[in-house]
Design a protein around this motif. Structure first.
Motif, short mmCIF file in Angstrom:
data_model
loop_
_atom_site.label_atom_id
_atom_site.label_comp_id
_atom_site.label_asym_id
_atom_site.label_seq_id
_atom_site.Cartn_x
_atom_site.Cartn_y
_atom_site.Cartn_z
N LYS A 151 0.83 -1.21 0.00
CA LYS A 151 0.00 0.00 0.00
C LYS A 151 0.86 1.25 0.00
O LYS A 151 0.62 2.18 -0.78
CB LYS A 151 -0.92 -0.01 1.22
CG LYS A 151 -1.81 1.22 1.34
CD LYS A 151 -2.88 1.06 2.41
CE LYS A 151 -2.29 0.93 3.79
NZ LYS A 151 -3.35 0.94 4.84
N MET A 152 1.88 1.29 0.84
CA MET A 152 2.73 2.47 0.90
C MET A 152 3.55 2.64 -0.38
O MET A 152 3.76 3.75 -0.86
CB MET A 152 3.66 2.41 2.12
CG MET A 152 2.98 2.84 3.39
SD MET A 152 4.15 3.40 4.67
CE MET A 152 4.94 4.79 3.88
N SER A 153 4.00 1.55 -0.95
CA SER A 153 4.78 1.61 -2.18
C SER A 153 3.94 2.13 -3.34
O SER A 153 4.38 3.00 -4.11
CB SER A 153 5.35 0.23 -2.51
OG SER A 153 6.15 0.29 -3.66
N ILE A 154 2.72 1.61 -3.46
CA ILE A 154 1.84 2.05 -4.55
C ILE A 154 1.44 3.52 -4.37
O ILE A 154 1.43 4.29 -5.34
CB ILE A 154 0.58 1.15 -4.62
CG1 ILE A 154 0.97 -0.24 -5.11
CG2 ILE A 154 -0.47 1.77 -5.54
CD1 ILE A 154 -0.17 -1.23 -5.13
N CYS A 155 1.15 3.91 -3.13
CA CYS A 155 0.81 5.31 -2.87
C CYS A 155 1.98 6.23 -3.20
O CYS A 155 1.80 7.30 -3.77
CB CYS A 155 0.40 5.49 -1.41
SG CYS A 155 -1.29 4.94 -1.06
N GLY A 156 3.19 5.80 -2.83
CA GLY A 156 4.38 6.59 -3.16
C GLY A 156 4.55 6.73 -4.66
O GLY A 156 4.91 7.81 -5.16
N LEU A 157 4.30 5.65 -5.39
CA LEU A 157 4.40 5.68 -6.86
C LEU A 157 3.37 6.65 -7.44
O LEU A 157 3.70 7.46 -8.33
CB LEU A 157 4.19 4.28 -7.41
CG LEU A 157 4.20 4.13 -8.95
CD1 LEU A 157 5.57 4.46 -9.51
CD2 LEU A 157 3.76 2.72 -9.34
N ILE A 158 2.14 6.57 -6.97
CA ILE A 158 1.08 7.45 -7.48
C ILE A 158 1.38 8.91 -7.14
O ILE A 158 1.25 9.80 -8.00
CB ILE A 158 -0.29 7.04 -6.89
CG1 ILE A 158 -0.68 5.64 -7.38
CG2 ILE A 158 -1.37 8.06 -7.27
CD1 ILE A 158 -1.92 5.08 -6.71
N LEU A 159 1.80 9.16 -5.90
CA LEU A 159 2.12 10.53 -5.50
C LEU A 159 3.26 11.10 -6.34
O LEU A 159 3.20 12.25 -6.80
CB LEU A 159 2.49 10.57 -4.01
CG LEU A 159 1.34 10.35 -3.03
CD1 LEU A 159 1.88 10.10 -1.62
CD2 LEU A 159 0.40 11.55 -3.03
N GLY A 160 4.31 10.30 -6.53
CA GLY A 160 5.43 10.74 -7.36
C GLY A 160 5.00 11.03 -8.79
O GLY A 160 5.46 12.01 -9.40
N SER A 161 4.12 10.21 -9.32
CA SER A 161 3.64 10.40 -10.69
C SER A 161 2.82 11.69 -10.80
O SER A 161 2.94 12.44 -11.78
CB SER A 161 2.78 9.21 -11.13
OG SER A 161 3.53 8.01 -11.09
N ILE A 162 1.99 11.96 -9.79
CA ILE A 162 1.19 13.19 -9.81
C ILE A 162 2.08 14.41 -9.77
O ILE A 162 1.94 15.34 -10.58
CB ILE A 162 0.21 13.20 -8.61
CG1 ILE A 162 -0.87 12.13 -8.79
CG2 ILE A 162 -0.44 14.58 -8.47
CD1 ILE A 162 -1.77 11.94 -7.57
N TYR A 163 3.02 14.43 -8.83
CA TYR A 163 3.88 15.61 -8.69
C TYR A 163 4.85 15.78 -9.85
O TYR A 163 5.29 16.91 -10.13
CB TYR A 163 4.63 15.55 -7.35
CG TYR A 163 3.79 16.00 -6.19
CD1 TYR A 163 3.66 17.33 -5.85
CD2 TYR A 163 3.07 15.07 -5.43
CE1 TYR A 163 2.87 17.75 -4.80
CE2 TYR A 163 2.27 15.47 -4.37
CZ TYR A 163 2.17 16.81 -4.06
OH TYR A 163 1.36 17.22 -3.03
#
Length: 452
Positions: A294-306
């Motif tokens: 969960k944390m890895s996927i959220c980090g990936l999504i957040l990085g992609s957004i920013y």
């Protein structure tokens, strides 16, 4: 909060007060050492936390000068999330989340692990997660780290249980004091949010601890452990440390404007609180016990957004700075509100070890900047304090702590004149948000974050 819980807390507070008075008479040295070690421990962990985030964040920004953001930010976010998640899951599961709800849960007699292991894992995992791009702040972890240090100190010194509860709350307030350079803010937060008690002996213990934490944090920063030091000079002594120095004018007509700003932000703050809680519930439902994933996927999504946003958004410290100093456009401020609203909820849903006060301040400041510009266009006048009043009002609306919110906004400027207008918006926001729900976002998070 149900009445029977309030009654129980009040009875516990009365018993704690009597026990502490007895302890002060019989073992005053234990109390003194506990306060001193708690204040020092809270300041060391808080400054270490800020310094660690600073260096990892700078490394991430340096890589952005060499490689495209679409490569750096998603990879950083995914790896940082995975590493932080692994540490939390395998060493100290109690270190996940904001940290504030954990301390509040402990003070409400829930079974929450409190020891140095939890504080240390919170420190390391929080540095990794926030430094890797999770849009959260250091204040929540600082509350939990300060509380964990306080609990451990009291246990080592064999202090009674009643005193441990008070010193844990004092440690949480000390964490706020150290990270914001706001001893009064930390003191009021411990009383207003954590303890809900105004017994003189308890007030004395808390205020001593928060001032020890703030003073020692200034000295530690002067030693070079925090690159953004400024509160102490070995030749001049303690100094007034201002992050911002706005021109402040407070006119009688501003009262109406500030109340209206508080009302609008109070509604928005409650919407934000409900969104964050919804995201946290969805995160638990979708991923259940797959915390690292969960944390890895959220980090990936957040990085992609920013990575798709302007470079201003790659460093949230700079984003807050340009908003507070009004060095940006309304378009950027509107984008900041949209982006931070969405991404902080996503980060909280992951269970990342980070606080919400910092993004709340930026969100509130952005709304204040937007509203101020629109009001000036419509009426020809807008209060000069709208940005900092917005910051305080957003924190007050979410946390239901208007006095703490006022002192946190004040700590950014150290300008006494700003306290009146900020308090007006804070109270208006608090009353409006409380009309929707009496409980703060942290009280509602207790069941979600402590369910496991």
């Amino acid at each position: 909060m149900p009445n029977f819980i309030k009654d129980n807390i009040q009875k516990t507070s009365n018993n704690s007060s009597r026990s502490i008075k007895k302890l002060l008479k019989q073992r005053s040295l234990v109390v003194a050492f506990s306060l001193l070690l708690t204040g020092l421990g809270a300041s060391i962990t808080s400054i270490s936390f800020k310094t660690g985030i600073y260096f990892i964040n700078n490394w991430r920004l340096a890589l952005l000068d060499q490689f495209p953001s679409i490569t750096v930010l998603p990879i950083f976010g995914a790896l940082g999330g995975a590493i932080a998640g692994y540490l939390i899951k395998n060493i100290a599961p109690a270190a996940k989340g904001s940290g504030v709800s954990q301390i509040m849960g402990f003070l409400r007699h829930k079974k929450v692990p409190m020891n140095l292991k939890v504080g240390l894992v919170k420190l390391i995992s929080g540095i990794i997660a926030i430094g890797s791009g999770f849009p959260l702040g250091p204040e929540g972890p600082s509350v939990q780290m300060g509380g964990s240090v306080a609990w451990q100190m009291a246990k080592w010194l064999k202090a009674p249980t009643a005193f441990r509860r008070v010193i844990v709350a004092a440690g949480g307030g000390a964490g706020i004091a150290a990270v914001f350079s706001a001893p009064l803010g930390g003191f009021v937060y411990a009383i207003e949010e954590l303890l809900n008690s105004a017994r003189p002996v308890i007030l004395l213990l808390v205020v001593i601890t928060t001032f020890i934490a703030d003073s020692s944090a200034d000295i530690i920063q002067a030693l070079g452990l925090d690159p953004k030091a400024g509160g102490f000079d070995f030749n001049l002594g303690f100094l007034i440390q201002k992050e911002y120095d706005p021109s402040v004018f407070f006119l009688p007509i501003d009262f109406i404007y500030l109340v209206l700003l508080g009302i609008i932000i109070g509604i928005f703050a409650e919407l934000y609180s409900r969104y964050v809680l919804l995201m946290q519930n969805l995160g638990k439902k979708w991923y259940k016990n797959k915390f690292v994933l969960k944390m890895s996927i959220c980090g990936l999504i957040l990085g992609s957004i920013y990575s798709c946003l302007p470079s201003t958004f790659h460093n949230l410290d700079e984003l807050q700075k340009i908003i507070a100093e009004q060095n940006t456009s309304i378009g950027i401020a509107l984008l900041a509100v949209l982006v931070l609203f969405i991404t902080t909820g996503l980060a909280a849903a992951s269970g990342a070890p980070g606080g919400l006060f910092y993004p709340m301040l930026t969100l509130g400041g952005s709304i204040g900047l937007i509203m101020g510009s629109w009001v000036e266009i419509a009426t020809g006048h807008a209060p000069s304090t709208y940005i900092f009043a917005g910051m305080g009002a957003f924190v007050a609306g979410c946390s239901r702590t208007p006095i703490t919110a006022m002192f946190l906004a004040f700590s950014l400027t150290k300008n006494l004149l700003i306290m009146k207008p900020v308090l007006i918006s804070c109270i208006a926001s608090f009353l409006i948000a409380r009309a929707f729900n009496e409980e703060s976002i942290y009280e509602r998070q207790i069941q979600i974050e402590l369910e496991d």
